[in-house]
Motif scaffolding. Structure first.
Motif, PDB file in Angstrom:
ATOM      1  N   ILE A 272      38.765  36.658  51.336  1.00  0.00           N
ATOM      2  CA  ILE A 272      38.389  36.880  49.937  1.00  0.00           C
ATOM      3  C   ILE A 272      39.545  36.519  49.007  1.00  0.00           C
ATOM      4  CG2 ILE A 272      37.711  38.624  48.238  1.00  0.00           C
ATOM      5  CD1 ILE A 272      36.288  40.101  50.556  1.00  0.00           C
ATOM      6  N   THR A 273      40.751  36.904  49.420  1.00  0.00           N
ATOM      7  CA  THR A 273      41.930  36.583  48.613  1.00  0.00           C
ATOM      8  C   THR A 273      42.117  35.077  48.493  1.00  0.00           C
ATOM      9  OG1 THR A 273      43.035  38.634  49.280  1.00  0.00           O
ATOM     10  CG2 THR A 273      44.436  36.871  48.398  1.00  0.00           C
ATOM     11  N   TYR A 274      41.909  34.362  49.583  1.00  0.00           N
ATOM     12  CA  TYR A 274      42.020  32.901  49.561  1.00  0.00           C
ATOM     13  C   TYR A 274      41.066  32.320  48.519  1.00  0.00           C
ATOM     14  CZ  TYR A 274      41.701  28.033  51.126  1.00  0.00           C
ATOM     15  OH  TYR A 274      41.709  26.665  51.182  1.00  0.00           O
ATOM     16  N   GLY A 275      39.831  32.827  48.514  1.00  0.00           N
ATOM     17  CA  GLY A 275      38.843  32.324  47.567  1.00  0.00           C
ATOM     18  C   GLY A 275      39.203  32.641  46.132  1.00  0.00           C
ATOM     19  N   ILE A 276      39.656  33.857  45.887  1.00  0.00           N
ATOM     20  CA  ILE A 276      40.001  34.271  44.525  1.00  0.00           C
ATOM     21  C   ILE A 276      41.225  33.509  44.003  1.00  0.00           C
ATOM     22  CG2 ILE A 276      40.832  36.203  43.124  1.00  0.00           C
ATOM     23  CD1 ILE A 276      39.076  38.040  44.790  1.00  0.00           C
ATOM     24  N   VAL A 277      42.233  33.378  44.860  1.00  0.00           N
ATOM     25  CA  VAL A 277      43.424  32.620  44.470  1.00  0.00           C
ATOM     26  C   VAL A 277      43.045  31.178  44.161  1.00  0.00           C
ATOM     27  CG1 VAL A 277      45.643  31.704  45.272  1.00  0.00           C
ATOM     28  CG2 VAL A 277      45.036  34.088  45.731  1.00  0.00           C
ATOM     29  N   GLY A 278      42.075  30.658  44.921  1.00  0.00           N
ATOM     30  CA  GLY A 278      41.637  29.281  44.721  1.00  0.00           C
ATOM     31  C   GLY A 278      40.980  29.024  43.376  1.00  0.00           C
ATOM     32  N   LEU A 279      40.596  30.088  42.679  1.00  0.00           N
ATOM     33  CA  LEU A 279      39.991  29.919  41.365  1.00  0.00           C
ATOM     34  C   LEU A 279      40.993  29.388  40.339  1.00  0.00           C
ATOM     35  CD1 LEU A 279      37.895  33.232  41.144  1.00  0.00           C
ATOM     36  CD2 LEU A 279      37.026  30.924  41.566  1.00  0.00           C
ATOM     37  N   GLU A 280      42.268  29.700  40.557  1.00  0.00           N
ATOM     38  CA  GLU A 280      43.303  29.299  39.602  1.00  0.00           C
ATOM     39  C   GLU A 280      44.380  28.407  40.209  1.00  0.00           C
ATOM     40  OE1 GLU A 280      43.106  29.848  36.479  1.00  0.00           O
ATOM     41  OE2 GLU A 280      41.369  31.175  36.532  1.00  0.00           O
ATOM     42  N   SER A 281      44.462  28.359  41.522  1.00  0.00           N
ATOM     43  CA  SER A 281      45.517  27.597  42.177  1.00  0.00           C
ATOM     44  C   SER A 281      45.221  26.093  42.159  1.00  0.00           C
ATOM     45  CB  SER A 281      45.688  28.069  43.629  1.00  0.00           C
ATOM     46  OG  SER A 281      46.521  27.204  44.358  1.00  0.00           O
ATOM     47  N   ASP A 282      46.112  25.326  41.572  1.00  0.00           N
ATOM     48  CA  ASP A 282      45.939  23.871  41.551  1.00  0.00           C
ATOM     49  C   ASP A 282      45.999  23.294  42.963  1.00  0.00           C
ATOM     50  OD1 ASP A 282      45.703  23.842  38.795  1.00  0.00           O
ATOM     51  OD2 ASP A 282      47.851  23.525  38.455  1.00  0.00           O
ATOM     52  N   PHE A 283      46.816  23.900  43.814  1.00  0.00           N
ATOM     53  CA  PHE A 283      46.947  23.413  45.182  1.00  0.00           C
ATOM     54  C   PHE A 283      45.632  23.567  45.942  1.00  0.00           C
ATOM     55  CE2 PHE A 283      47.866  24.433  49.684  1.00  0.00           C
ATOM     56  CZ  PHE A 283      48.383  23.198  50.075  1.00  0.00           C
ATOM     57  N   LEU A 284      45.030  24.765  45.862  1.00  0.00           N
ATOM     58  CA  LEU A 284      43.777  25.007  46.567  1.00  0.00           C
ATOM     59  C   LEU A 284      42.625  24.228  45.931  1.00  0.00           C
ATOM     60  CD1 LEU A 284      43.984  28.823  47.412  1.00  0.00           C
ATOM     61  CD2 LEU A 284      44.606  26.841  48.802  1.00  0.00           C
ATOM     62  N   LYS A 285      42.688  24.056  44.612  1.00  0.00           N
ATOM     63  CA  LYS A 285      41.676  23.223  43.952  1.00  0.00           C
ATOM     64  C   LYS A 285      41.775  21.782  44.446  1.00  0.00           C
ATOM     65  CE  LYS A 285      41.105  25.784  39.615  1.00  0.00           C
ATOM     66  NZ  LYS A 285      41.275  25.742  38.137  1.00  0.00           N
ATOM     67  N   GLY A 286      43.012  21.351  44.725  1.00  0.00           N
ATOM     68  CA  GLY A 286      43.209  20.012  45.259  1.00  0.00           C
ATOM     69  C   GLY A 286      42.594  19.866  46.640  1.00  0.00           C
TER      70      GLY A 286
END
Length: 256
Positions: free
Chosen positions: A53-67
């Motif tokens: 869940i944390t991975y998903g939530i962080v991915g909402l704002e993280s440019d790295f995970l968005k990449g």
């Protein structure tokens, strides 16, 4: 095929989750009463779903995970010939398997009534969580069709059922639980293949599904006590499945 990278990533997460979960469950089971409907609470059980869940939530704002999301989407789209709607059905396969095994005479941890209460409770927790997050986050889907991408409801439903299958039949054979998680991971992969969800949506959905079922087991004694209250001895309750053409669920009907 480049799409194998996304599938490999999901299977890697799945393998990590199963290995970690089994080690935690062995520790918890040593304290549990055999054939008890209640899953003994242990904070270690929160680790895997919390990480997802944390991975998903962080991915909402993280440019790295968005990449990473964008890269997976690009690679998947390169190999899409046509959509496969199997995920609309596979999301329910693990939960349905719990009842199918029971109908075949393979006894799980709980009887029909108890596991239905647990399934209904987990479905309500999962459904409320998913729908609330979809409205709050307002994330656009990869195909641009709507703004309710995060988290993946299909994946959450699949992992919710996989965790139920695991808990009910892990003492009979661990392969029942493993097969449920494989189907759940496949459901998440198809959500990305069909360009309906980002990787972060799928990972978060998996965590929500797992946690919802665990919470349902923890809450079972209280829910069962409420339904069996002496103050309502004449109450008759039934959990009825429904399907509205798009979503499958359960409803509680009570009479006094």
């Amino acid at each position: 095929m480049k799409t194998k990278r996304a599938v490999f990533f999901l299977l890697m997460i799945l393998g990590f989750a199963m290995q970690a979960q089994q080690s935690v469950e062995k520790e918890v089971d040593s304290l549990a009463i055999k054939n008890s409907s209640q899953l003994k609470f242990n904070k270690k059980q929160l680790i895997i779903p919390a990480v997802f869940i944390t991975y998903g939530i962080v991915g909402l704002e993280s440019d790295f995970l968005k990449g990473i999301n964008a890269e997976v989407k690009e690679e998947v789209n390169e190999n899409i010939d046509h959509k496969l709607t199997i995920d609309d059905f596979s999301q329910y396969a693990p939960a349905v398997s719990v009842y199918a095994l029971g109908a075949l005479g393979i006894k799980g941890k709980n009887n029909l009534r108890d596991k239905t209460i647990i399934l209904t409770t987990s479905y309500l927790i999962m459904g409320l969580t998913v729908e609330s997050l979809k409205k709050i986050t307002h994330v656009e889907r990869p195909d641009g069709s709507s703004f309710n991408s995060f988290p993946s409801g299909h994946t959450a439903t699949a992992f919710m059922g996989a965790e139920l299958l695991y808990q009910e039949y892990k003492d009979v054979s661990p392969w029942y639980g493993i097969s449920g998680y494989v189907v759940a991971a496949g459901t998440g992969a198809f959500r990305m293949y069909n360009n309906r969800h980002w990787l972060t949506d799928v990972v978060a959905g998996a965590g929500i599904g797992i946690l919802s079922t665990k919470a349902a087991y923890w809450l079972y004694p209280s829910v069962n006590k409420l339904l069996s209250s002496k103050k309502h001895q004449n109450r008759k309750s039934a959990f009825l499945p429904y399907y509205d053409g798009k979503q499958f669920g359960f409803g509680l009907v009570s009479s006094f």
